[in-house]
Design an enzyme around this catalytic site. Structure first.
Site, PDB file in Angstrom:
ATOM      1  N   GLU A  63       0.803  -1.227   0.000  1.00 59.77           N
ATOM      2  CA  GLU A  63       0.000   0.000   0.000  1.00 59.77           C
ATOM      3  C   GLU A  63       0.831   1.269   0.000  1.00 59.77           C
ATOM      4  O   GLU A  63       0.458   2.247  -0.628  1.00 59.77           O
ATOM      5  CB  GLU A  63      -0.921   0.007   1.218  1.00 59.77           C
ATOM      6  CG  GLU A  63      -2.112  -0.882   1.063  1.00 59.77           C
ATOM      7  CD  GLU A  63      -2.473  -1.598   2.345  1.00 59.77           C
ATOM      8  OE1 GLU A  63      -3.633  -1.529   2.748  1.00 59.77           O
ATOM      9  OE2 GLU A  63      -1.589  -2.215   2.927  1.00 59.77           O
ATOM     10  N   ASP A  75      -1.934  -4.806   3.699  1.00 57.89           N
ATOM     11  CA  ASP A  75      -2.024  -5.006   5.144  1.00 57.89           C
ATOM     12  C   ASP A  75      -2.968  -6.162   5.498  1.00 57.89           C
ATOM     13  O   ASP A  75      -3.965  -6.399   4.803  1.00 57.89           O
ATOM     14  CB  ASP A  75      -2.515  -3.726   5.824  1.00 57.89           C
ATOM     15  CG  ASP A  75      -1.450  -2.644   5.858  1.00 57.89           C
ATOM     16  OD1 ASP A  75      -0.281  -2.963   5.592  1.00 57.89           O
ATOM     17  OD2 ASP A  75      -1.796  -1.481   6.147  1.00 57.89           O
ATOM     18  N   ASP A 110      -5.620  -6.898   7.178  1.00 60.21           N
ATOM     19  CA  ASP A 110      -6.890  -6.588   7.835  1.00 60.21           C
ATOM     20  C   ASP A 110      -7.964  -6.427   6.768  1.00 60.21           C
ATOM     21  O   ASP A 110      -7.724  -6.683   5.580  1.00 60.21           O
ATOM     22  CB  ASP A 110      -6.774  -5.347   8.722  1.00 60.21           C
ATOM     23  CG  ASP A 110      -6.355  -4.104   7.945  1.00 60.21           C
ATOM     24  OD1 ASP A 110      -6.288  -4.159   6.701  1.00 60.21           O
ATOM     25  OD2 ASP A 110      -6.096  -3.064   8.579  1.00 60.21           O
ATOM     26  N   GLU A 151      -9.405  -3.756   5.401  1.00 60.35           N
ATOM     27  CA  GLU A 151      -9.092  -2.790   4.352  1.00 60.35           C
ATOM     28  C   GLU A 151      -8.029  -3.331   3.414  1.00 60.35           C
ATOM     29  O   GLU A 151      -8.128  -3.194   2.190  1.00 60.35           O
ATOM     30  CB  GLU A 151      -8.640  -1.465   4.972  1.00 60.35           C
ATOM     31  CG  GLU A 151      -9.719  -0.719   5.728  1.00 60.35           C
ATOM     32  CD  GLU A 151     -10.864  -0.268   4.841  1.00 60.35           C
ATOM     33  OE1 GLU A 151     -10.615   0.112   3.686  1.00 60.35           O
ATOM     34  OE2 GLU A 151     -12.013  -0.301   5.313  1.00 60.35           O
ATOM     35  N   TYR A 187       2.040  -5.451  13.406  1.00 61.79           N
ATOM     36  CA  TYR A 187       0.930  -4.686  12.845  1.00 61.79           C
ATOM     37  C   TYR A 187       0.126  -4.030  13.960  1.00 61.79           C
ATOM     38  O   TYR A 187      -0.236  -4.678  14.952  1.00 61.79           O
ATOM     39  CB  TYR A 187       0.036  -5.593  12.008  1.00 61.79           C
ATOM     40  CG  TYR A 187      -0.959  -4.845  11.163  1.00 61.79           C
ATOM     41  CD1 TYR A 187      -0.532  -3.875  10.268  1.00 61.79           C
ATOM     42  CD2 TYR A 187      -2.317  -5.108  11.268  1.00 61.79           C
ATOM     43  CE1 TYR A 187      -1.433  -3.175   9.483  1.00 61.79           C
ATOM     44  CE2 TYR A 187      -3.239  -4.416  10.487  1.00 61.79           C
ATOM     45  CZ  TYR A 187      -2.787  -3.455   9.593  1.00 61.79           C
ATOM     46  OH  TYR A 187      -3.689  -2.765   8.826  1.00 61.79           O
ATOM     47  N   ARG A 243      -2.910  -2.452  14.013  1.00 58.01           N
ATOM     48  CA  ARG A 243      -4.382  -2.444  14.059  1.00 58.01           C
ATOM     49  C   ARG A 243      -4.860  -3.829  14.464  1.00 58.01           C
ATOM     50  O   ARG A 243      -5.009  -4.718  13.628  1.00 58.01           O
ATOM     51  CB  ARG A 243      -4.959  -2.013  12.714  1.00 58.01           C
ATOM     52  CG  ARG A 243      -4.603  -0.578  12.343  1.00 58.01           C
ATOM     53  CD  ARG A 243      -5.265  -0.124  11.056  1.00 58.01           C
ATOM     54  NE  ARG A 243      -4.890   1.254  10.760  1.00 58.01           N
ATOM     55  CZ  ARG A 243      -3.861   1.606   9.994  1.00 58.01           C
ATOM     56  NH1 ARG A 243      -3.115   0.665   9.439  1.00 58.01           N
ATOM     57  NH2 ARG A 243      -3.573   2.882   9.795  1.00 58.01           N
ATOM     58  N   HIS A 245      -4.549 -11.386  14.582  1.00 56.77           N
ATOM     59  CA  HIS A 245      -3.189 -10.847  14.630  1.00 56.77           C
ATOM     60  C   HIS A 245      -2.642 -11.003  16.041  1.00 56.77           C
ATOM     61  O   HIS A 245      -3.377 -11.246  16.983  1.00 56.77           O
ATOM     62  CB  HIS A 245      -3.179  -9.358  14.271  1.00 56.77           C
ATOM     63  CG  HIS A 245      -3.994  -9.009  13.071  1.00 56.77           C
ATOM     64  ND1 HIS A 245      -3.796  -9.606  11.856  1.00 56.77           N
ATOM     65  CD2 HIS A 245      -5.015  -8.132  12.904  1.00 56.77           C
ATOM     66  CE1 HIS A 245      -4.660  -9.105  10.983  1.00 56.77           C
ATOM     67  NE2 HIS A 245      -5.415  -8.223  11.608  1.00 56.77           N
TER      68      HIS A 245
END
Length: 783
Positions: free
Chosen positions: A9, A82, A84, A86, A298, A300, A344
């Protein structure tokens, strides 16, 4: 040409990963989402089971064109976005755009950006997780349906240009309800009594607890007055002494929520700043001889799980730094607050052997402080509890002559203290700060079994005391206090409340706070507290009256649970959207039909004492593209207006009328007055609307030193096209310029030395001019 195209990203992440892979790989950044719902239309076909229509993001057209060209030449496309919702959705859109039919498109996931983690992930690629994609789709479609449904209603009820969000509206509601509680709070007076005593072993303080067997922690004024004349004549002695061991357990490693809370409390970071700095630490930093690598996992995540490998590394670090006695017999394990949150790991250092002091040499100050916080929290979570000797003392004091307004009987006072006997996990926090004193902001040692991530507060050791020992009175008097209203939320307490109430998820906390600040529904005041603006309060009133059910805290929390079920693959995403949309559509239709009633319930806003100078009637609060102002209700027959200002106590008041200046209108010769427009102040004819004459006007930014050179002064200047801007008076030696007048106030998010005043359609704001910061806060328009 390389055989493999790897897409991530961000450029920073691409740069780090590129150093781990050989020449057979090209690593490129998508710069975020490449496809989304269209901006100009709803983009969701409600009649056909909420089918979304995705279009290419215009700002990513050049990036997508380059990626497609590279994909046509590659044998394999690896999506490394990433791990997740998104990230999975971005990967899904990229797969649709980059698949040529002859190349292979695979998905890899890693939760830390280190050489080992990246190479292991590349060696075992998998497929996209459509449950994650569906969860993101459901959230995006829900937010679009809410925004497109509510915004037109708000335009009619409040003013044009407003927008509303599913989670953001609930956050504003929480802030407004707290503001109502503060407004309704009635402070009450009370007194307490603390006396200074001396024992053979030294002085200490004791607080009055009982009078004649009745609790006396909050005294009435008459009782306090009666005691004031008594305390010096009491005979004090030690009634009892008890000492026991207390243990304080470490807190679990950080989740996104707890990281934001602790960074707010200890570092004074906003949630947005915390996540931005954490993103940089995750994506990779050049550590000199150690190479470039991500410093944390990570960021989040809802999980407190830690891998066995990370636990083993932490135990090795603890043994080397503090000794084996600081290790528990077995590695501690922690459980998530809600089930199904272990996708995670917790937020932890990717390699805890990298000491904060060593890392700081390669980091910016804010990166170093956040890394030290994360390192200490994780290492401490794997350590033994701290142990304290906690002492409680009761002091007896017979009362020969009770004063007026006080009950008869002996007085009982209490004192307590704690002495640290074994540092345990607290050693990690002190090491991360370079061996400094315990954190003064942390709470004192708690009771047995509690886990608390803070550090020990200042020790409150008591002198040696023996039951029956006589004590000398040194001084003391009753102290007056007032009960306090509930505090306004700050970033930490709002994030904590959102998490506890089940509103939002790790990726939404910081954006939610940023959004409601940028929309000027909320403002940040002294101490970092969040206070709803008048716009926020009125908008919330409209939404609560029209959508009290679907925008309630409980309903929104249940929707978050359904989105989690979509992510787990147990609920179809279209069903989750339908559960929300059907009651929402009913409330939307009802709100449209009773819009006039809602506006009547809210009534016209007025400011006490603000009267039209021409008609003699009370002025009403109106909204314009530059914010709120006071206007005559007889508009358009009467066009009298006054600016609206906020006093120091938060109340609204009428400002001064625009000042007349010694300038004549170039068209009709009438006096001109200062007005404010989209590009700042200008001169306008007082004969408006019959005469529309205007002239440029540049108020000096007096007293504001140049933020770039420090020795010049920022003054208004005029561009070749006649537009006013502000620049340093040492030009051309200093080339600082700003379209808005600089304000000598540091940015609370990035620390920049100044903010810039901007007049937007949504109101006047102070904004940070530092690229990439984006901080904005509401500001009253200058007179």
């Amino acid at each position: 040409m390389a055989e493999n195209l790897v897409v991530v990203e961000s450029p920073a992440k691409a740069k780090t990963i590129n150093k781990y892979l050989g020449k057979a790989y090209v690593v490129k950044a998508s710069m975020g989402h490449v496809k989304d719902l269209p901006k100009s239309s709803l983009g969701v076909d409600v009649e056909h089971d909420f089918e979304p229509r995705y279009v290419a993001v215009r700002a990513r057209a050049k990036v997508l064109k380059e990626l497609k060209a590279l994909a046509r030449k590659a044998d394999r496309v690896v999506l490394a976005t990433d791990p997740d919702r998104e990230g999975e959705a971005i990967g899904w859109h990229l797969a649709a755009e980059l698949s040529t039919g002859r190349n292979e498109v695979r998905r890899v996931r890693f939760h830390e950006i280190t050489r080992k983690a990246v190479l292991e992930a590349m060696a075992a690629p998998g497929d996209l997780d459509m449950a994650l994609v569906d969860a993101q789709q459901a959230r995006r479609i829900l937010d679009r349906l809410v925004g497109y449904g509510l915004s037109p209603l708000l335009w009619k009820a409040v003013r044009r240009g407003l927008s509303a969000g599913r989670v953001q509206s609930v956050a504003v509601r929480l802030l407004c309800e707290r503001e109502d509680e503060i407004g309704a709070f009635k402070s009450e007076e009370y007194w307490d009594l603390t006396v200074d005593l001396r024992a053979a072993g030294g002085p200490f303080q004791a607080r009055l607890a009982e009078l004649g067997g009745v609790k006396a922690e909050r005294l009435a004024p008459e009782a306090a007055a009666g005691l004031a004349g008594e305390v010096a004549g009491w005979d004090y002695s030690v009634a009892s002494v008890s000492t026991r061991e207390q243990r304080r357990h470490p807190a679990p490693p950080f989740t996104s929520s707890t990281l934001q809370q602790e960074a707010s409390r200890k570092l004074r970071f906003t949630a947005k700043r915390t996540m931005a700095v954490a993103q940089r630490l995750y994506e990779g930093v050049d550590l000199g001889e150690r190479g470039t690598q991500g410093l944390i996992t990570y960021m989040r995540t809802d999980s407190v799980r830690v891998s066995p490998e990370a636990q083993a590394a932490a135990r090795e670090v603890v043994r080397d730094l503090f000794g084996a006695d600081h290790l528990p017999p077995a590695p501690p394990t922690y459980r998530a607050r809600r089930p199904g949150q272990d996708a995670h790991e917790a937020v932890r250092p990717s390699d805890c052997r990298l000491d904060p002091a060593a890392a700081a040499r390669h980091l910016s100050p804010e990166e170093a402080r956040l890394y030290a916080l994360i390192w200490a929290r994780f290492v401490a979570s794997q350590m033994a509890p701290a142990r304290f000797d906690a002492t409680s003392v009761e002091v007896a004091a017979p009362r020969p002559a009770p004063g007026p307004g006080t009950p008869p009987g002996a007085a009982l006072l209490r004192a307590s203290g704690a002495v640290e006997r074994f540092a345990g996990f607290l050693a990690a926090h002190r090491h991360a700060r370079g061996g400094g004193a315990p954190d003064p902001d942390a709470a004192p040692a708690p009771g047995e079994g509690r886990r608390d991530g803070g550090e020990a507060g200042p020790e409150t050791a008591l002198p040696p005391l023996v039951p029956g020992e006589a004590l000398a009175y040194l001084g003391g008097a009753p102290e007056r206090h007032f009960t306090q209203p509930p505090p306004r939320y700050n970033d930490a307490s709002l994030v904590k409340t959102l998490e506890e109430r089940g509103i939002g998820r790790p990726s939404t906390y910081a954006p939610t706070i940023s959004t409601i600040l940028e929309r000027l529904y909320v403002e940040r005041i002294e101490g970092g507290r969040l206070r709803p603006t008048e716009l926020g309060m009125r908008t919330n009133s409209v939404l609560v009256r029209g959508f009290g059910d679907v925008l309630s805290v409980d309903f929104t929390a249940r929707m978050e649970e359904r989105l989690d079920q979509v992510e787990e693959g147990t609920l179809p995403w279209r069903e989750a959207v339908r559960v929300f949309y059907e009651p929402f559509a009913r409330e939307l239709e009802a709100a449209r039909s009773r819009l006039g009633e809602i506006k009547a319930e809210l009534g016209a806003e007025r400011v006490e004492g603000a009267v039209c100078a021409r008609c003699g009637i009370p002025l009403e609060v109106k909204w314009g593209r530059l914010g709120r102002f006071l206007a005559c209700p007889n508009y358009p027959a009467c066009r009298f207006t006054l600016p609206l200002e906020r006093a120091e106590d938060g109340t609204l008041r009428a400002g001064q009328a625009p000042p007349a200046v010694d300038e004549a209108c170039p068209k009709c010769g009438k006096p001109m007055a200062v007005k404010r427009g989209r590009f700042g102040a200008f001169l306008a004819c007082t004969g408006y609307p019959e005469c529309r004459g205007t002239k440029p006007y540049g108020p000096a930014a007096e007293g504001v030193p140049c933020p770039r050179c420090g020795s010049g002064t920022v003054r208004p200047r005029r561009s070749k096209k006649g537009r006013i801007f502000h620049g340093c008076d040492r030009w051309p030696e200093c080339d600082f310029i700003s379209w808005g007048p600089p304000v000598a106030r540091p940015c609370p998010e990035c620390g920049a030395a100044f903010l810039v005043r901007k007049d937007l359609r949504s109101g006047t704001v102070l904004a940070c001019a530092t690229k990439g910061c984006g901080h904005r806060e509401a500001a009253p328009a200058p007179a």
